[in-house]
Write a protein that holds these residues in place. Sequence first.
Motif, mmCIF file in Angstrom:
data_model
loop_
_atom_site.group_PDB
_atom_site.id
_atom_site.type_symbol
_atom_site.label_atom_id
_atom_site.label_comp_id
_atom_site.label_asym_id
_atom_site.label_seq_id
_atom_site.Cartn_x
_atom_site.Cartn_y
_atom_site.Cartn_z
ATOM 1 N N ILE A 242 56.824 31.117 32.374
ATOM 2 C CA ILE A 242 56.557 31.838 33.630
ATOM 3 C C ILE A 242 56.886 33.319 33.480
ATOM 4 O O ILE A 242 56.131 34.199 33.928
ATOM 5 C CB ILE A 242 57.356 31.204 34.779
ATOM 6 C CG1 ILE A 242 56.834 29.786 35.081
ATOM 7 C CG2 ILE A 242 57.283 32.066 36.037
ATOM 8 C CD1 ILE A 242 57.638 29.051 36.124
ATOM 9 N N ILE A 243 58.007 33.651 32.830
ATOM 10 C CA ILE A 243 58.386 35.052 32.635
ATOM 11 C C ILE A 243 57.357 35.775 31.788
ATOM 12 O O ILE A 243 56.969 36.923 32.086
ATOM 13 C CB ILE A 243 59.784 35.125 31.993
ATOM 14 C CG1 ILE A 243 60.847 34.605 32.973
ATOM 15 C CG2 ILE A 243 60.119 36.560 31.588
ATOM 16 C CD1 ILE A 243 62.233 34.542 32.376
ATOM 17 N N ILE A 250 51.686 42.076 34.890
ATOM 18 C CA ILE A 250 52.115 43.428 35.253
ATOM 19 C C ILE A 250 51.533 44.463 34.301
ATOM 20 O O ILE A 250 51.026 45.511 34.725
ATOM 21 C CB ILE A 250 53.661 43.502 35.261
ATOM 22 C CG1 ILE A 250 54.219 42.647 36.406
ATOM 23 C CG2 ILE A 250 54.135 44.942 35.414
ATOM 24 C CD1 ILE A 250 55.726 42.566 36.417
ATOM 25 N N ILE A 251 51.550 44.185 32.994
ATOM 26 C CA ILE A 251 50.989 45.131 32.024
ATOM 27 C C ILE A 251 49.496 45.309 32.236
ATOM 28 O O ILE A 251 48.964 46.428 32.206
ATOM 29 C CB ILE A 251 51.297 44.654 30.593
ATOM 30 C CG1 ILE A 251 52.815 44.686 30.343
ATOM 31 C CG2 ILE A 251 50.574 45.511 29.565
ATOM 32 C CD1 ILE A 251 53.216 44.133 29.004
ATOM 33 N N THR A 252 48.774 44.199 32.479
ATOM 34 C CA THR A 252 47.324 44.286 32.707
ATOM 35 C C THR A 252 47.005 45.076 33.963
ATOM 36 O O THR A 252 46.091 45.917 33.984
ATOM 37 C CB THR A 252 46.735 42.867 32.807
ATOM 38 O OG1 THR A 252 47.085 42.129 31.642
ATOM 39 C CG2 THR A 252 45.227 42.928 32.942
ATOM 40 N N ARG A 257 44.832 50.021 36.526
ATOM 41 C CA ARG A 257 45.023 51.094 37.504
ATOM 42 C C ARG A 257 44.994 52.464 36.829
ATOM 43 O O ARG A 257 44.423 53.415 37.347
ATOM 44 C CB ARG A 257 46.355 50.885 38.222
ATOM 45 C CG ARG A 257 46.607 51.911 39.330
ATOM 46 C CD ARG A 257 47.895 51.588 40.033
ATOM 47 N NE ARG A 257 48.165 52.529 41.104
ATOM 48 C CZ ARG A 257 49.251 52.521 41.867
ATOM 49 N NH1 ARG A 257 50.166 51.568 41.650
ATOM 50 N NH2 ARG A 257 49.431 53.417 42.809
ATOM 51 N N SER A 258 45.595 52.579 35.648
ATOM 52 C CA SER A 258 45.586 53.843 34.925
ATOM 53 C C SER A 258 44.190 54.227 34.498
ATOM 54 O O SER A 258 43.814 55.390 34.525
ATOM 55 C CB SER A 258 46.510 53.736 33.712
ATOM 56 O OG SER A 258 46.471 54.912 32.944
ATOM 57 N N ALA A 259 43.355 53.233 34.112
ATOM 58 C CA ALA A 259 41.975 53.529 33.700
ATOM 59 C C ALA A 259 41.142 54.025 34.871
ATOM 60 O O ALA A 259 40.273 54.882 34.721
ATOM 61 C CB ALA A 259 41.347 52.293 33.075
ATOM 62 N N LYS A 260 41.384 53.505 36.085
ATOM 63 C CA LYS A 260 40.626 53.946 37.253
ATOM 64 C C LYS A 260 41.039 55.350 37.697
ATOM 65 O O LYS A 260 40.216 56.128 38.179
ATOM 66 C CB LYS A 260 40.842 52.964 38.400
ATOM 67 C CG LYS A 260 40.188 51.603 38.176
ATOM 68 C CD LYS A 260 40.401 50.706 39.372
ATOM 69 C CE LYS A 260 39.731 49.353 39.163
ATOM 70 N NZ LYS A 260 39.932 48.467 40.318
#
Length: 346
Positions: A242-243, A250-252, A257-260
């Motif tokens: 689960i972790i 979170i990484i994905t 978001r950074s790419a947008k």
Amino acid sequence: MGSGAWLRLLLTLGALWGIGAREKVLGILGEATFLRIPRELRERTEECGEASWKKTIEEPLKKKFLLKISGGNYTEFEPERMRFHKEDFSLEILNTSRDDRRLYEYSVSKGPEEEVWQIQLEVFEPVSDPTIRILRRESSNGSCSLELRCSSERGDEVSYSWASRDNGTGTGGICAGSGGVLNLSYALRSAAFGCVCTASNPVSRRHAAFHSQQCGAEQWDVPKVRTELLVPLVALGVIVIIIIIIIVVIITFRATRSAKCDPDPSQVTPASATIYAQVQRVQKPKGTVPNATPLSCTTIYATATGPPAAPDGAPRSPAGSPTPRGCSPLSQEPTTVYASVTLPVA
């Protein structure tokens, strides 16, 4: 000669040698242990009414009273650890420990005489279930050689012995042996057989079986996982999975978001260098153009520069074209102009 006569003989010999009659009692660590006296001493206690239980602290110099009997009444000196049973004058050690491994005495007094019964208590920890492991395995020329080891994790003074489980397999005494290690050698074509290891000590006995199939099964090399440890291991594995999933999500999310938010630098043109303009020519009166061409759109790529320099070398703005507020005048550096021109209609 009856048992009473034997008891009197033992007590007499003990008095001559300075000791009483002695027996050996085996106690189990952590369990209750009973110290009992012979029937003749019980009868003598009922007649005399004076008796006591004692234990040796520093043999043979120092002793401690555990119980005193006088006139039908009794006094206990360690009631939290000892329990007296007045129906047979026995003494019960509630939770036997290694410190209870001592010499105990029961004495009956009658006038100037004293009869003593001594009990030597030995305390043992029982053996746990043994396990069998393969230390060595070799197979060649149709035969197999094994070296087995039998061991128990707990227990005092543990001894090991081996025997065949099934006598009808034709293996004879192949499994017979003593000690924790057993060496076997047999033909692979022979029928499967079983060997039993017995771990024992004076207070307990446990068994473990080994089944031979094609020179031994591989699972005997790996210690078995205890059932009580299986559930915590599975729960720990689920938590770790689960972790890992949460970290990947979170990484994905952050990468998307950074790419947008960050545009492609190759698609951005500096505003100070490129001018996009659409120019529409003024339509002339009819008849002035002899040969009208169909309406079309032509893209003009031109390089624009600022206005020609003034005689004194300073840049000059075109007449009637004031410089907009907040914008610096055009420099003389080349600027690319993309213009779309619509031709007049015939």
